[in-house]
Structures are given as C-alpha cells and as structure tokens.
Design a protein around this motif. Structure first.
Motif, PDB file in Angstrom:
ATOM      1  N   ASP A 211       0.825  -1.215   0.000  1.00 10.94           N
ATOM      2  CA  ASP A 211       0.000   0.000   0.000  1.00 10.94           C
ATOM      3  C   ASP A 211       0.854   1.258   0.000  1.00 10.94           C
ATOM      4  O   ASP A 211       0.449   2.286  -0.560  1.00 10.94           O
ATOM      5  CB  ASP A 211      -0.919  -0.005   1.223  1.00 10.94           C
ATOM      6  CG  ASP A 211      -1.843  -1.215   1.212  1.00 10.94           C
ATOM      7  OD1 ASP A 211      -2.854  -1.179   0.509  1.00 10.94           O
ATOM      8  OD2 ASP A 211      -1.524  -2.207   1.902  1.00 10.94           O
ATOM      9  N   LEU A 212       2.010   1.206   0.645  1.00 11.68           N
ATOM     10  CA  LEU A 212       2.961   2.315   0.653  1.00 11.68           C
ATOM     11  C   LEU A 212       4.367   1.731   0.561  1.00 11.68           C
ATOM     12  O   LEU A 212       4.654   0.695   1.184  1.00 11.68           O
ATOM     13  CB  LEU A 212       2.831   3.148   1.929  1.00 11.68           C
ATOM     14  CG  LEU A 212       1.592   4.030   2.073  1.00 11.68           C
ATOM     15  CD1 LEU A 212       1.513   4.591   3.489  1.00 11.68           C
ATOM     16  CD2 LEU A 212       1.601   5.170   1.043  1.00 11.68           C
ATOM     17  N   VAL A 213       5.243   2.394  -0.188  1.00 14.15           N
ATOM     18  CA  VAL A 213       6.629   1.960  -0.320  1.00 14.15           C
ATOM     19  C   VAL A 213       7.538   3.175  -0.156  1.00 14.15           C
ATOM     20  O   VAL A 213       7.269   4.239  -0.716  1.00 14.15           O
ATOM     21  CB  VAL A 213       6.903   1.299  -1.685  1.00 14.15           C
ATOM     22  CG1 VAL A 213       8.323   0.733  -1.733  1.00 14.15           C
ATOM     23  CG2 VAL A 213       5.879   0.199  -1.981  1.00 14.15           C
ATOM     24  N   VAL A 214       8.606   2.994   0.607  1.00 11.26           N
ATOM     25  CA  VAL A 214       9.550   4.075   0.896  1.00 11.26           C
ATOM     26  C   VAL A 214      10.891   3.777   0.234  1.00 11.26           C
ATOM     27  O   VAL A 214      11.419   2.661   0.366  1.00 11.26           O
ATOM     28  CB  VAL A 214       9.754   4.225   2.419  1.00 11.26           C
ATOM     29  CG1 VAL A 214      10.818   5.266   2.709  1.00 11.26           C
ATOM     30  CG2 VAL A 214       8.448   4.582   3.097  1.00 11.26           C
ATOM     31  N   PHE A 215      11.436   4.755  -0.491  1.00  9.90           N
ATOM     32  CA  PHE A 215      12.770   4.659  -1.090  1.00  9.90           C
ATOM     33  C   PHE A 215      13.604   5.861  -0.646  1.00  9.90           C
ATOM     34  O   PHE A 215      13.075   6.951  -0.440  1.00  9.90           O
ATOM     35  CB  PHE A 215      12.701   4.684  -2.614  1.00  9.90           C
ATOM     36  CG  PHE A 215      12.006   3.513  -3.240  1.00  9.90           C
ATOM     37  CD1 PHE A 215      12.656   2.301  -3.400  1.00  9.90           C
ATOM     38  CD2 PHE A 215      10.694   3.635  -3.686  1.00  9.90           C
ATOM     39  CE1 PHE A 215      12.010   1.225  -3.995  1.00  9.90           C
ATOM     40  CE2 PHE A 215      10.040   2.566  -4.277  1.00  9.90           C
ATOM     41  CZ  PHE A 215      10.697   1.351  -4.433  1.00  9.90           C
ATOM     42  N   SER A 216      14.910   5.661  -0.549  1.00  6.22           N
ATOM     43  CA  SER A 216      15.811   6.780  -0.312  1.00  6.22           C
ATOM     44  C   SER A 216      16.004   7.543  -1.611  1.00  6.22           C
ATOM     45  O   SER A 216      16.108   6.944  -2.685  1.00  6.22           O
ATOM     46  CB  SER A 216      17.163   6.278   0.203  1.00  6.22           C
ATOM     47  OG  SER A 216      18.070   7.359   0.321  1.00  6.22           O
ATOM     48  N   GLY A 217      16.080   8.860  -1.537  1.00  6.30           N
ATOM     49  CA  GLY A 217      16.307   9.676  -2.725  1.00  6.30           C
ATOM     50  C   GLY A 217      17.754  10.066  -2.908  1.00  6.30           C
ATOM     51  O   GLY A 217      18.188  10.365  -4.018  1.00  6.30           O
ATOM     52  N   GLY A 218      18.525  10.066  -1.829  1.00  3.67           N
ATOM     53  CA  GLY A 218      19.896  10.557  -1.879  1.00  3.67           C
ATOM     54  C   GLY A 218      20.937   9.477  -2.014  1.00  3.67           C
ATOM     55  O   GLY A 218      22.123   9.732  -1.790  1.00  3.67           O
ATOM     56  N   LYS A 219      20.512   8.279  -2.396  1.00  8.63           N
ATOM     57  CA  LYS A 219      21.478   7.190  -2.598  1.00  8.63           C
ATOM     58  C   LYS A 219      21.540   6.852  -4.081  1.00  8.63           C
ATOM     59  O   LYS A 219      21.936   7.681  -4.888  1.00  8.63           O
ATOM     60  CB  LYS A 219      21.103   6.000  -1.713  1.00  8.63           C
ATOM     61  CG  LYS A 219      21.255   6.297  -0.221  1.00  8.63           C
ATOM     62  CD  LYS A 219      20.988   5.066   0.635  1.00  8.63           C
ATOM     63  CE  LYS A 219      21.374   5.283   2.087  1.00  8.63           C
ATOM     64  NZ  LYS A 219      20.609   6.363   2.736  1.00  8.63           N
ATOM     65  N   ALA A 220      21.146   5.647  -4.470  1.00 11.06           N
ATOM     66  CA  ALA A 220      21.315   5.220  -5.863  1.00 11.06           C
ATOM     67  C   ALA A 220      20.514   6.060  -6.846  1.00 11.06           C
ATOM     68  O   ALA A 220      20.887   6.164  -8.024  1.00 11.06           O
ATOM     69  CB  ALA A 220      20.932   3.746  -6.003  1.00 11.06           C
ATOM     70  N   LEU A 221      19.407   6.656  -6.394  1.00  7.68           N
ATOM     71  CA  LEU A 221      18.625   7.500  -7.303  1.00  7.68           C
ATOM     72  C   LEU A 221      19.418   8.721  -7.770  1.00  7.68           C
ATOM     73  O   LEU A 221      19.139   9.282  -8.826  1.00  7.68           O
ATOM     74  CB  LEU A 221      17.337   7.972  -6.622  1.00  7.68           C
ATOM     75  CG  LEU A 221      16.138   7.021  -6.682  1.00  7.68           C
ATOM     76  CD1 LEU A 221      14.970   7.582  -5.894  1.00  7.68           C
ATOM     77  CD2 LEU A 221      15.723   6.765  -8.129  1.00  7.68           C
ATOM     78  N   GLY A 222      20.381   9.157  -6.964  1.00  4.99           N
ATOM     79  CA  GLY A 222      21.200  10.294  -7.357  1.00  4.99           C
ATOM     80  C   GLY A 222      20.558  11.639  -7.100  1.00  4.99           C
ATOM     81  O   GLY A 222      20.917  12.636  -7.712  1.00  4.99           O
ATOM     82  N   GLY A 223      19.599  11.685  -6.169  1.00  3.44           N
ATOM     83  CA  GLY A 223      18.950  12.942  -5.819  1.00  3.44           C
ATOM     84  C   GLY A 223      19.597  13.599  -4.612  1.00  3.44           C
ATOM     85  O   GLY A 223      20.623  13.134  -4.107  1.00  3.44           O
ATOM     86  N   PRO A 224      19.007  14.698  -4.118  1.00  2.92           N
ATOM     87  CA  PRO A 224      19.532  15.367  -2.920  1.00  2.92           C
ATOM     88  C   PRO A 224      19.555  14.407  -1.728  1.00  2.92           C
ATOM     89  O   PRO A 224      18.672  13.559  -1.591  1.00  2.92           O
ATOM     90  CB  PRO A 224      18.525  16.497  -2.690  1.00  2.92           C
ATOM     91  CG  PRO A 224      17.857  16.699  -4.010  1.00  2.92           C
ATOM     92  CD  PRO A 224      17.806  15.370  -4.663  1.00  2.92           C
ATOM     93  N   GLN A 225      20.553  14.558  -0.877  1.00  4.71           N
ATOM     94  CA  GLN A 225      20.665  13.637   0.256  1.00  4.71           C
ATOM     95  C   GLN A 225      19.425  13.684   1.148  1.00  4.71           C
ATOM     96  O   GLN A 225      18.956  12.656   1.615  1.00  4.71           O
ATOM     97  CB  GLN A 225      21.902  13.961   1.095  1.00  4.71           C
ATOM     98  CG  GLN A 225      22.060  12.979   2.257  1.00  4.71           C
ATOM     99  CD  GLN A 225      23.310  13.255   3.062  1.00  4.71           C
ATOM    100  OE1 GLN A 225      23.976  14.261   2.872  1.00  4.71           O
ATOM    101  NE2 GLN A 225      23.619  12.359   3.981  1.00  4.71           N
ATOM    102  N   ALA A 226      18.893  14.885   1.371  1.00  2.00           N
ATOM    103  CA  ALA A 226      17.733  15.029   2.254  1.00  2.00           C
ATOM    104  C   ALA A 226      16.445  14.862   1.456  1.00  2.00           C
ATOM    105  O   ALA A 226      15.573  15.735   1.445  1.00  2.00           O
ATOM    106  CB  ALA A 226      17.757  16.379   2.959  1.00  2.00           C
ATOM    107  N   SER A 227      16.325  13.727   0.748  1.00  2.00           N
ATOM    108  CA  SER A 227      15.108  13.469  -0.027  1.00  2.00           C
ATOM    109  C   SER A 227      14.789  11.990  -0.029  1.00  2.00           C
ATOM    110  O   SER A 227      15.667  11.146   0.184  1.00  2.00           O
ATOM    111  CB  SER A 227      15.249  13.980  -1.474  1.00  2.00           C
ATOM    112  OG  SER A 227      16.170  13.193  -2.203  1.00  2.00           O
TER     113      SER A 227
END
Length: 426
Positions: A211-227
């Motif tokens: 129903d909900l999934v959480v991913f880090s944004g500042g790791k492999a995705l290559g986004g800002p660390q605080a995302s």
C-alpha cells in the motif's frame, strides 16, 4: 579564489564506500543541480508542486500517487502516520498520542532494526510476529500465515515489511503478508530504502500489493541527500502529504492539494506529526529530475562502466603488499552494482585487524579515503563505485598503495622485533 568548502576548512573525501549518509550521499548530476537551482530561484505553491510531483512519480513508478519526503526515514514516519490517522483530522492533531486509536504496527521479528525509531516516532507500537527459525538458522520453519493472522486485533493499524531483510521465507515474503493483511482491510508499508537499483523495484513492491513503499532519494537515485520517495495508494499518500504540509492557513482561503480528499476530511487540520519533515522546493525538483534520469538509463551499460573502472583500480593495485583483489560483477539475479573486494592481511590471509588498521590509515591521509566496511569483520573491504567520482580513481589507487606500504613496513618491523604482526596490533 578558494571554494566554499576550502573556506570552511572541510576536506573533500574520496568516497569508495557507497552512498552513505555520513559521507553526504550521492554525487548529483549537473541536470539535477540545474533543476534545484531553478526551483531555488522561484516562489511556488508547495501543494501545487507536490501534486505535480505526485503525477510524475505515479507515471514513472506505476503507483497511484507519490510524495517527495525529506528522506526515507521521514517517509517511514509519514507512512506510519497515514496508517494511523487516515483522513481523521482529530487523529492527525493527536499524534504521537495514540491512546484513542488503533496503533499497533506488525513486523516480522527478523525485520526489526534501528530504523524502528521512524515507525515509533509517529506514535505506533511495534508488535513482533513469528519466530522465523529458518531465518535465524535455529530451525527449518519460516513465518506462517496463522502467525500473522493471530497477531491481528482491533488495535492493529498496519504492517511494516523490510525489503531485503533476511528470514522472510514462506508466508513472511511480501505477497503472503499482503494477502493476510488485506483480508483484514489493513495496509502494508514496505521499507525499500536501499532497494535501488534495479529500477524494476520502483514498481515491484506496489505490483506485489504493498500500500505504501519508501525509497531513499539521496542514494542510488542520485537525488539530494535530504530526499526520499513515498509511493502507493492515493488516499494514504494524500494523508501523508497533509501531515507534512504547512497548515498555518486560514480555513476560508485554504486551497487543498489535489491529493487531499476533502469529501472525507472533516475540517482543516493543524500542523501534523510530519511538519518537521518539510521538504523544500529544491529537493522536490532535484529528486524528480534524478528519478527521470534513473528510470531512463541503461542499467547494463552503467554496470559495465562501473566494472571497467573497478578493473582499472584492481590493475593499479597489483603487487601491493598485504592485499588481494576480487571483482564481484553485477548480473541477473545477483548484485545490481559491481564491487571490488580488497582482502587485507599478510600472506594472502584476510585479517580483520589489518583491514581496520588500513581504514584508519586511509582516513588519516591528507585526502581521506573511505571504503565500504560491510565485511570488515571478515578482513574484507569493498570499493563501491556508486559515489566514487571518476576523477578520484587514480587518487584512490595512490592512497591505497601508500597506506598498504605503511602497513607492510609496520609488519616487517614487528617481525624483526620478534613481536606480533602490525596487522594484529594496529
């Protein structure tokens, strides 16, 4: 002219350890930085921006909706708050006080970890499910459906499943958890913070019924660390958004985001449990740009490019004392990112003390070097290319050779003195 970091006296580090938070996360591409710069120079309605982001995230992930959060841990707290409060403004106002609402979040016993804090921060009580003897090596049985079923009662609010955790055999696998929980009308949250790449995981957990999934944004995705990314069912994502928005607004002039179900929401909520997790327009723009680049890239070509760099690093280390190298390549059904194993110790024998001493010497250099320490207790260090800038490859090799030579000299001196090797005393 000196740079900003130089003026602060903060040295740049060679990061061969991966996208670790303590080392600043990912290295962002120029396009991501440009998207952030554009957002930073503009005033926008944050509800409109998050709504637009939700539409784009949904298109890229196959989920009903999506939300940019201030990190995966914040995403877990918001996901939990959504399960606890739904569209009930009174419950939103009460969190983390859950004394008058169902607040038990179930977890497999072998999935418990230090990020439990993010779930409990919303006011939830975590309830262990099963013993999972197979997962811990104490027996042959995994978690069974009846164990999940027996843990559900009137105070149960949902289930938190940690993707990639051990001991999730049999009914403990995600589809088994989903089947039982959905039969009782209860949501399942998946912590997939570190489950990228492959990009297919952006869709896999939702397709399995999460129903909900959480991913880090500042790791492999290559986004800002605080995302981070929170994706899933529209109603739950909307509740999470509402609990992190700035609600210092007059009810008569409030224009809710399109994710907010005003027909089910009674009144205008106050600041929610996620107010301290507000995400800036810069992080939203940067993460969306990074997500688009991540989905569009050729994963096989990227893995081969990393592997070629690691082969060059291994060649540069050939003949270095106290070291053996082994390349672990990416492949179908295996690891998504290739790594170079560094087996540290005298006479080809991996020695944890020698590996730890090498780490310390590397970090004490004028240009500090960091290696992944996941297997340090085995005497093995890893070169992870995810956050290793290509221009730093040669300096990584030079730093390693210098530190290894220093360790070899210490070993020889100890041997001549008739004492234990430097690898066991450093």
């Amino acid at each position: 002219m000196s740079s900003f970091l130089d003026r602060l006296g903060v040295p740049r580090r060679i990061n061969a350890a991966g996208t670790l938070t303590r080392l600043g996360g990912s290295l962002m591409a120029p396009e991501v930085l440009e998207a952030m710069r554009e957002a930073a120079a503009s005033s926008v309605d944050m509800a409109e921006l998050q709504s637009a982001a939700s539409r784009r995230i949904a298109a890229l992930t196959g989920a009903e909706a999506g939300l940019v959060t201030s990190g995966a841990s914040a995403g877990l707290t918001l996901a939990t708050a959504a399960c606890l409060a739904g569209w009930d403004a009174a419950r939103m106002a009460a969190l983390p006080d859950t004394s008058r609402m169902p607040a038990r979040m179930l977890m497999l016993r072998t999935h418990r970890n230090s990020y439990d804090h993010a779930v409990r921060l919303a006011g939830a009580q975590i309830v262990d499910v099963g013993h999972n003897d197979r997962g811990t090596g104490a027996g042959v049985r995994g978690v069974e459906p009846w164990e999940i079923e027996s843990a559900i009662d009137s105070q149960t609010a949902g289930f938190v499943f940690v993707a990639g955790a051990g001991g999730a055999a049999a009914a403990g696998a995600l589809p088994g958890v989903v089947e039982v929980m959905h039969r009782h009308g209860l949501p399942v949250v998946v912590d997939a913070a570190a489950q990228l790449p492959p990009a297919a995981n952006l869709r896999r957990f939702v397709e399995q019924g999460a129903d909900l999934v959480v991913f880090s944004g500042g790791k492999a995705l290559g986004g800002p660390q605080a995302s981070g990314l929170l994706i899933g069912r529209r109603a739950l994502v909307g509740s999470a958004l509402l609990q992190m928005m700035d609600m210092d607004v007059h009810p008569a002039t409030w224009a809710p985001a399109e994710l907010v179900d005003t027909a089910r929401l009674r009144g205008t909520p106050l600041h929610g449990i996620g107010r301290g997790f507000k995400v800036g327009k810069e992080e939203i723009a940067g993460l969306l740009c990074a997500l688009e680049r991540f989905v569009a890239r050729d994963e096989a070509a990227q893995a081969e490019a990393w592997a070629q760099r690691l082969r060059a690093v291994a060649a540069g280390l050939q003949g270095a004392p106290l070291l053996q190298t082994v390349l672990r390549e990416a492949g179908p059904g295996g690891r998504a990112v290739p790594v170079l194993e560094l087996r540290v110790g005298p006479e080809g024998r991996a020695d944890p003390a020698a590996a730890a001493a090498l780490c310390r010497r590397l970090q004490d250099q004028a240009r500090p070097v960091h290696l992944a320490e996941d297997r340090l207790d085995e005497g093995v260090l890893l070169v992870n290319p995810l956050a290793l800038a290509p221009q730093d490859d040669a300096m990584l090799v030079a730093g390693l050779r210098a530190a290894l030579a220093q360790g070899a000299v210490g070993t020889e001196a100890a041997a001549l003195a008739g004492g234990p090797s430097a690898a066991s005393t450093s």
